[in-house]
Design a protein around this motif. Sequence first.
Motif, PDB file in Angstrom:
ATOM      1  N   PRO A  47     -29.575  -6.243  -4.381  1.00 50.20           N
ATOM      2  CA  PRO A  47     -29.251  -6.050  -2.964  1.00 50.20           C
ATOM      3  C   PRO A  47     -29.032  -4.563  -2.682  1.00 50.20           C
ATOM      4  N   GLU A  51     -26.580  -3.546   2.179  1.00 54.79           N
ATOM      5  CA  GLU A  51     -26.290  -4.985   2.147  1.00 54.79           C
ATOM      6  C   GLU A  51     -25.003  -5.273   1.373  1.00 54.79           C
ATOM      7  N   ARG A  55     -21.863  -7.060   3.178  1.00 51.24           N
ATOM      8  CA  ARG A  55     -21.306  -8.327   2.693  1.00 51.24           C
ATOM      9  C   ARG A  55     -19.831  -8.182   2.309  1.00 51.24           C
ATOM     10  N   LEU A  58     -17.904  -8.038   5.506  1.00 51.66           N
ATOM     11  CA  LEU A  58     -17.964  -9.345   6.155  1.00 51.66           C
ATOM     12  C   LEU A  58     -16.977 -10.314   5.518  1.00 51.66           C
ATOM     13  N   HIS A  91     -23.985  -9.171  11.553  1.00 53.41           N
ATOM     14  CA  HIS A  91     -23.872  -9.467  10.121  1.00 53.41           C
ATOM     15  C   HIS A  91     -23.484 -10.927   9.888  1.00 53.41           C
ATOM     16  N   CYS A  92     -22.614 -11.468  10.735  1.00 45.61           N
ATOM     17  CA  CYS A  92     -22.270 -12.895  10.615  1.00 45.61           C
ATOM     18  C   CYS A  92     -23.527 -13.750  10.751  1.00 45.61           C
ATOM     19  N   ARG A  94     -26.711 -12.766  10.398  1.00 49.78           N
ATOM     20  CA  ARG A  94     -27.709 -12.455   9.373  1.00 49.78           C
ATOM     21  C   ARG A  94     -27.349 -13.045   8.016  1.00 49.78           C
ATOM     22  N   TYR A  95     -26.111 -12.841   7.579  1.00 48.55           N
ATOM     23  CA  TYR A  95     -25.737 -13.222   6.218  1.00 48.55           C
ATOM     24  C   TYR A  95     -25.096 -14.602   6.108  1.00 48.55           C
ATOM     25  N   LEU A  96     -24.446 -15.057   7.159  1.00 50.92           N
ATOM     26  CA  LEU A  96     -23.760 -16.354   7.097  1.00 50.92           C
ATOM     27  C   LEU A  96     -24.407 -17.419   7.970  1.00 50.92           C
ATOM     28  N   ARG A  97     -25.310 -16.979   8.837  1.00 48.88           N
ATOM     29  CA  ARG A  97     -25.967 -17.875   9.792  1.00 48.88           C
ATOM     30  C   ARG A  97     -24.938 -18.623  10.643  1.00 48.88           C
TER      31      ARG A  97
END
Length: 125
Positions: A47, A51, A55, A58, A91-92, A94-97
């Motif tokens: 990563p 990123e 993360r 986040l 970011h929520c 993108r990374y957590l959907r």
Amino acid sequence: MKTIDLRERCLDLIDKHYWNRHVGPAWLARELFVSRRQLDRAFSGHPSVAEVLARRRLLLAVTIAAHEPDTPMVEIARRCGYGTYETFRAHCHRYLRRSPREARDDRIRALGLGAARAASLRRAA
């Protein structure tokens, strides 16, 4: 410096400073006395620096939101190193959907804070 050593030193700096909104790939490269390109190459196949940083921020933001459900998300985002709430929201997704509130509620359930959250909502009503 070996690529693995550079990556490990960078990860160590991220762990120590990720909550600071001024910390980003360029800041990390300067602190490590390498170019951005050299730093990016150290993360090739892993990563990216951005990123990893995103993360880390986040996870902190969502955890704080779970423990402090009455605190506005915009304030939590700033405390966790986000320059804007919009970046945190992106970011929520993108990374957590998930939306920030959905991510917070998921974290509340994962941490077993559901009863505390319900009590907090009853006090606010």
